[in-house]
Design a protein around this motif. Structure first.
Motif, short mmCIF file in Angstrom:
data_model
loop_
_atom_site.label_atom_id
_atom_site.label_comp_id
_atom_site.label_asym_id
_atom_site.label_seq_id
_atom_site.Cartn_x
_atom_site.Cartn_y
_atom_site.Cartn_z
N TYR A 113 -49.88 38.17 -15.23
CA TYR A 113 -49.10 39.12 -15.26
C TYR A 113 -49.49 40.49 -14.20
N ASN A 114 -50.60 41.37 -14.82
CA ASN A 114 -51.16 42.13 -14.80
C ASN A 114 -51.42 43.32 -12.62
N ILE A 117 -47.32 43.04 -11.67
CA ILE A 117 -46.37 43.51 -12.16
C ILE A 117 -45.96 44.88 -11.47
N SER A 123 -42.96 52.04 -12.13
CA SER A 123 -42.75 51.70 -13.44
C SER A 123 -41.81 50.60 -14.53
N TRP A 124 -42.73 49.98 -13.59
CA TRP A 124 -41.42 48.05 -15.22
C TRP A 124 -43.36 48.32 -16.15
N SER A 125 -42.51 48.14 -17.27
CA SER A 125 -43.49 47.47 -18.71
C SER A 125 -44.04 46.30 -18.58
N GLY A 126 -42.98 45.01 -18.21
CA GLY A 126 -43.09 43.57 -18.70
C GLY A 126 -42.33 43.43 -19.09
N ALA A 127 -41.22 43.85 -20.01
CA ALA A 127 -39.86 44.05 -20.62
C ALA A 127 -39.07 43.39 -19.87
N ILE A 128 -38.22 42.19 -20.27
CA ILE A 128 -37.19 41.55 -19.72
C ILE A 128 -36.12 41.76 -20.54
N PRO A 129 -34.95 41.85 -19.80
CA PRO A 129 -34.28 41.67 -18.69
C PRO A 129 -35.22 42.60 -17.91
N GLU A 145 -35.07 47.98 -16.28
CA GLU A 145 -35.14 47.23 -16.89
C GLU A 145 -35.23 47.48 -18.79
N ASN B 130 -42.47 46.43 -25.69
CA ASN B 130 -42.03 45.56 -25.43
C ASN B 130 -43.42 44.74 -26.84
N LYS B 187 -50.48 45.89 -17.69
CA LYS B 187 -49.21 45.53 -17.88
C LYS B 187 -49.35 43.85 -17.85
N ALA B 188 -47.89 43.90 -18.93
CA ALA B 188 -47.63 42.20 -18.76
C ALA B 188 -45.81 42.06 -19.17
N ILE B 189 -46.04 40.93 -19.33
CA ILE B 189 -44.71 40.50 -19.26
C ILE B 189 -44.40 40.41 -21.43
N GLY B 190 -43.68 40.34 -21.78
CA GLY B 190 -42.66 40.38 -22.82
C GLY B 190 -41.63 40.40 -22.94
#
Lengths: 162, 197
Positions: A113-114, A117, A123-129, A145, B130, B187-190
């Motif tokens: 991911y790193n 992203i 600015s995206w932390s990686g949280a979804i949606p 985000e 996250n 960073k990572a998806i979470g």
């Protein structure tokens, strides 16, 4: 006799092929996503990052379906699943079929991911949606985000196109 | 002391979008699953902490549970124990209730504290977004801890064996060996943190 059999076989194969639906979910790498984000298009690009395990994501999918139904003449909606590619057949495709989702669905198979992203949005932390809206003509972008509220999506698209 | 930490928490909530690498860690008083309150200052032996915002319900948190347990087993004896904080609002995420936390910790045999952030103030102060979201803290002097790393545990959530970057381990080894931390932010998806509505 043999000729008849061959014709029969060919028509059978053709028939079977024509009833196989086009793949419901395209498995992609980052370069495909990058093309979507940077292509030259008259339409507004709406890219939603979601997953079958993400409850708030599922809750807002109807907004994207509705947008696709009503505005596909000037908006291109893509639903990018961040599910693991291992569950494509077991979870993602059945989910898309059950929900009868008609926008393009892609599964982004990029586990590191790193490495990508920040290329979507710094600015995206990686949280979804998370949702990315791009006006390719003006270069204007919006990144959200969080969960969307009713009507918010069309409001942002109106803002970005006028 | 409690007042000071409360004021610190409130200040950081008001004036920043969370803590950054290099910032002083905000201490807290949060309830552990054993009913005891815990703060960073309460473990005088700790050289630092592996502070992990995690929960029961997020598939990524579950995928990383065994790795979090391993981190604690390896680094607690070296002075860097794991402290896990459950950041989700339990009305919005009933699977993360205090009772469910106790249950999960028992099932998995957590040997580290698993705290609940009922008001979500600590989560907000740190700027966790996250789960799982890791903060590596290092004691500078007294009860002053500094944030040395923020981000993911490694670069493969699906399979620990396939990860070829072990961010948290590398940060801790760097601190222990006195070489400093090379990669300080990842960073990572979470799963998004479920804030009280």
């Amino acid at each position: 006799m043999l000729r008849y059999l061959i014709t029969l076989l060919i028509s059978l194969v053709l028939f079977t092929c024509s009833t196989i639906p086009t793949p419901k979910v395209q498995v992609i790498k980052f370069d495909t996503l990058e093309l979507l984000m940077t292509r030259d298009s008259e339409k507004v690009e709406v890219i939603n990052f979601w997953a079958t395990w993400c409850k708030p994501c599922i809750k807002e999918l109807p907004y994207f379906q509705e947008l696709h139904n009503l505005r596909s003449y000037h908006v291109n909606v893509t639903l990018v699943s961040l599910d693991y590619v291992d569950v494509l057949h077991e979870k993602v495709i059945p989910f898309v079929e059950m929900r009868q989702l008609t926008p393009q669905v892609m599964l982004l198979d990029e586990i590191d991911y790193n490495s990508w992203i920040d290329k979507v949005e710094p600015s995206w932390s990686g949280a979804i949606p998370a949702t990315l809206i791009i006006n390719h003509k003006t270069g204007e972008r919006r990144f959200l985000e969080r969960e969307l509220k009713t009507g918010e999506l069309t409001q942002i698209i109106d803002e970005i196109t006028t | 002391m409690v007042y000071i930490s409360t004021i610190l928490v409130i200040l950081s909530v008001l004036f920043s979008a969370g803590l950054k690498v290099g910032d002083q860690a905000v201490d807290f008083e949060l309830k552990n699953i054993d009913g005891q309150m815990m703060s960073l200052a309460s473990n005088e032996q700790a050289k630092g902490y592996i502070l992990v915002f995690t929960c029961n319900t997020c598939p990524y948190s579950v995928a990383y549970e065994d790795r979090i347990i391993q981190l604690h087993e390896e680094y607690a004896p070296k002075g860097y124990p794991v402290v896990a904080v459950q950041p989700n609002n339990v009305q919005r995420s009933p699977g993360d209730s205090f009772d469910k936390m106790k249950q999960r910790a028992k099932e998995k045999g957590f040997s580290f504290p698993y705290l609940i952030d009922e008001t979500q103030e600590v989560t907000r102060a740190y700027g966790a977004t996250n789960t799982p979201h890791v903060y590596v803290l290092n004691r500078e002097a007294g009860d002053r801890f500094v944030i040395e790393y923020i981000g993911a545990i490694d670069n493969n959530s699906r399979n620990a064996a396939d990860a070829d970057q072990h961010y948290v381990q590398d940060a801790l080894d760097g601190l222990i060996e006195g070489k400093g931390v090379q990669t300080t932010k990842t960073k990572a998806i979470g799963c998004t943190i479920k804030w009280a509505s």
